[in-house]
Design a protein around this motif. Structure first.
Motif, short mmCIF file in Angstrom:
data_model
loop_
_atom_site.label_atom_id
_atom_site.label_comp_id
_atom_site.label_asym_id
_atom_site.label_seq_id
_atom_site.Cartn_x
_atom_site.Cartn_y
_atom_site.Cartn_z
N GLY A 3 0.84 -1.19 0.00
CA GLY A 3 0.00 0.00 0.00
C GLY A 3 0.87 1.24 0.00
N LEU A 4 0.31 2.34 -0.47
CA LEU A 4 1.04 3.60 -0.54
C LEU A 4 0.17 4.71 0.03
N GLY A 5 0.71 5.43 1.01
CA GLY A 5 0.01 6.56 1.60
C GLY A 5 0.84 7.82 1.51
N THR A 6 0.20 8.96 1.40
CA THR A 6 0.91 10.23 1.30
C THR A 6 0.33 11.24 2.29
N GLU A 21 6.48 16.20 0.25
CA GLU A 21 5.51 15.11 0.18
C GLU A 21 6.08 13.90 0.92
N VAL A 22 5.35 13.46 1.94
CA VAL A 22 5.76 12.30 2.72
C VAL A 22 5.06 11.08 2.15
N GLU A 23 5.84 10.14 1.63
CA GLU A 23 5.31 8.92 1.01
C GLU A 23 5.66 7.72 1.88
N ALA A 24 4.66 6.92 2.21
CA ALA A 24 4.88 5.71 2.99
C ALA A 24 4.47 4.50 2.17
N HIS A 25 5.43 3.63 1.89
CA HIS A 25 5.18 2.42 1.12
C HIS A 25 5.22 1.22 2.06
N LEU A 26 4.15 0.44 2.08
CA LEU A 26 4.06 -0.74 2.94
C LEU A 26 4.08 -1.99 2.07
N GLY A 93 -1.35 4.39 4.16
CA GLY A 93 -0.87 3.27 3.36
C GLY A 93 -1.36 1.94 3.88
N ALA A 94 -1.60 1.85 5.20
CA ALA A 94 -2.10 0.61 5.80
C ALA A 94 -3.60 0.47 5.70
N GLY A 95 -4.26 1.50 5.18
CA GLY A 95 -5.71 1.47 5.05
C GLY A 95 -6.46 1.69 6.34
N LEU A 96 -5.78 2.24 7.37
CA LEU A 96 -6.42 2.47 8.66
C LEU A 96 -7.15 3.82 8.71
N VAL A 97 -6.80 4.73 7.80
CA VAL A 97 -7.50 6.01 7.67
C VAL A 97 -7.83 6.22 6.20
N ASP A 98 -8.75 7.14 5.94
CA ASP A 98 -9.16 7.44 4.57
C ASP A 98 -8.06 8.22 3.86
N ALA A 99 -7.51 7.63 2.82
CA ALA A 99 -6.40 8.25 2.11
C ALA A 99 -6.80 9.55 1.44
N THR A 100 -8.03 9.64 0.94
CA THR A 100 -8.45 10.87 0.25
C THR A 100 -8.59 12.04 1.21
N SER A 101 -8.91 11.78 2.48
CA SER A 101 -9.07 12.87 3.45
C SER A 101 -7.74 13.54 3.76
N ALA A 102 -6.67 12.76 3.78
CA ALA A 102 -5.36 13.30 4.13
C ALA A 102 -4.61 13.86 2.94
N ARG A 103 -5.07 13.57 1.71
CA ARG A 103 -4.34 14.00 0.53
C ARG A 103 -4.39 15.53 0.38
N GLY A 104 -3.23 16.12 0.16
CA GLY A 104 -3.15 17.56 -0.04
C GLY A 104 -3.17 18.38 1.23
N VAL A 105 -3.14 17.71 2.40
CA VAL A 105 -3.15 18.42 3.68
C VAL A 105 -1.73 18.43 4.25
#
Length: 512
Positions: A3-6, A21-26, A93-105
């Motif tokens: 998974g990938l989270g930003t 941009e902080v990118e987390a790859h799991l 990235g782990a799917g524990l929070v909504d990725a779209t909510s955090a994007r661009g913040v």
């Protein structure tokens, strides 16, 4: 399964902020945590703080290989302000929070091991950089909320804990748990009292010189025995200066935010700051320094205000010489291996000195026990290029018994400040077409052109140049002070009398 989270963050270099941009790859591999993108030592420790904060918030730590990249990778990153963004990117990235909510913040905050979000330095310039880069939504700690809201256009969301933020992003956390760390709002402290010029007994000439220094933003040297009132006079100079403009307030507040000396409960810094370092201060504490990216020193914290150096000859020669760059350019450029940091440093320098090491070489100097060589060596530290940049140089004598007996209160700060404000207004009107605001910024060539070669006062300067008592730079500074005296008197330009008074102030004479 990977998974990938930003998430967004800001890296500060001096007062300049860069969006990161902080990118987390799991990845489904051997569990671990790797942080890349030129982090410093404190930032590298984020892996332990983030892991503890996540588990303390009631969320499971992903049992996978976590790789966090801070992009752009070529930009050095420092400090703990990236903790919150790293945690959000990992949870996303782990799917524990909504990725779209955090994007661009943009997320700014340090994490405690219990999941609380702690304040960090440099929130004001960081939020300003985020808004300028198009990232208007910003998450900060509750303690940094007031400071972040000082930036126009920022949509600020303050959180007390990682659990509260994760709940807002859709994590499966009970609401009471998410709100448990919410703290009360700080009560703004009462404003500090401003020292009044009326407290100074006697010293009419020094008070007049202080008014000239305030009106034209001139540097000032006061030489006199201990107890003459030099420190009292210097401490009252900021009270004579006008309030900072909106642009200046943001600039000064940003410096103090990065330095960690800003109290956000007071709002923007509206009054000129006052810095008075001890004579044992190092060069790094005056001009700025530290490992990695240097932090602002006393000279930058005094930006748009007053830098007072009591017992100036006691400062090391290295410290005194480092002031030459900001006195000329109004900024400090500090170079390190990781890069260069620029900090504004346009301050009024006020120096106070005893006439000799024992301080008794006044009048006939009969009480002085210092050897002639010791006197020359002591005051010689102020000679040369630094002293040549000080516009006003005044002898401050001891207060007489008559002045003490009379105890006649002089003019209050408010009265003198009104005259200073009127003189500053006249300068702004006259100098606005050239981009200057005070007489201290005007080149001597421009002032000479305005007066013309046949002006009677110019002959006084020419004679001083011929005698060697003035350098060309010193003559220019005499002209600047003369224009300030004319502004205080309501004159259109200085005459022979004003130039004579300015020359006396330059050579430790009298202004009265």
């Amino acid at each position: 399964m990977s998974g990938l989270g930003t998430a967004g963050a800001v890296a500060l270099v001096g007062l300049t902020g860069h969006l990161v941009e902080v990118e987390a790859h799991l990845a489904a591999s051997v569990p671990g945590f790797t942080l890349i993108g030129l982090p410093d030592a404190s930032l590298s420790e984020a892996r332990d703080r983030v892991r503890a904060a996540v588990t303390s918030s009631g969320l499971p730590w992903p049992n996978r290989k976590v790789t966090v990249n801070l992009s752009p990778a070529s930009l050095p990153k420092h400090g703990s302000a990236f903790d919150l963004a790293i945690a959000v990117a990992t949870l996303s990235g782990a799917g524990l929070v909504d990725a779209t909510s955090a994007r661009g913040v943009v997320h700014l905050g340090e994490l405690g091991l219990d999941g609380r979000v702690h304040p960090v330095r440099g929130v004001l310039p960081s939020v300003a950089a985020a808004v300028a880069g198009g990232a208007r939504r910003v998450v900060v700690s509750v303690a940094d909320e007031r400071e972040a809201r000082l930036v126009p256009g920022a949509e600020v969301h303050a959180v007390a804990s990682l659990a509260e933020l994760a709940y807002a992003y859709g994590a499966d956390i009970p609401e009471p748990v998410a709100r448990a760390a919410r703290a009360g709002r700080a009560v703004p402290p009462a404003p500090e009292p401003v020292p009044d010029l009326a407290d100074v007994v006697g010293q009419h000439e020094a008070r007049a010189a202080l008014e000239v220094a305030a009106a034209g933003a001139h540097h000032l040297l006061m030489v006199g025995p201990p107890g003459a009132g030099k420190t009292m006079l210097a401490a009252r100079l900021p009270g004579l200066l006008p309030d900072l403009t909106d642009e200046e307030s943001v600039e000064v507040t940003a410096v103090h935010s990065v330095a960690g000396t800003f109290d956000p409960t007071r709002g923007l810094i509206r009054r000129p700051p006052f810095e008075d370092p001890h004579h044992t201060a190092t060069a790094a504490s005056i001009v700025g320094g530290g490992s990695g990216v240097p932090r602002p020193g006393a000279a930058s914290r005094a930006h748009r205000g007053v830098l007072f150096m009591d017992e100036a000859p006691e400062f090391s020669s290295r410290v005194l010489q480092t002031l030459r760059q900001p006195l000329e350019n109004g900024e400090l450029v500090i170079h390190r291996v990781s890069g260069a940091a620029r900090y504004p440093a346009r301050f009024q320098l006020v120096l106070a000195a005893n006439p000799c090491p024992c301080g008794l070489a006044v009048g006939k100097g009969t009480g002085c026990t210092c050897a002639p060589m010791a006197r020359r060596r002591y005051f010689g530290r102020l000679a040369g290029p630094l002293l040549d940049r000080v516009d006003l140089q005044l002898e401050v004598g001891p207060v007489t018994r008559t002045e003490i007996a009379e105890n006649a209160a002089g003019e209050a700060t408010a009265v003198v400040a009104a005259r200073v404000a009127a003189a500053r207004a006249a300068q702004r009107e006259r100098l606005a077409p050239h981009g200057w605001t005070t007489n201290s910024q005007v080149p001597g060539s421009h002032l000479r052109t305005l007066l013309g070669p046949r002006h009677g006062g110019v002959a006084l300067l020419d004679a001083a140049l011929d005698r060697g008592t003035l350098s060309l730079r010193g003559a220019d500074r005499v002209l600047r002070a003369a224009w300030t005296l004319a502004d205080l008197a309501g004159l259109g330009s200085p005459g022979r009398e004003e130039i004579g008074q300015a020359l006396a102030l330059r050579t430790r004479g009298s202004v009265a």
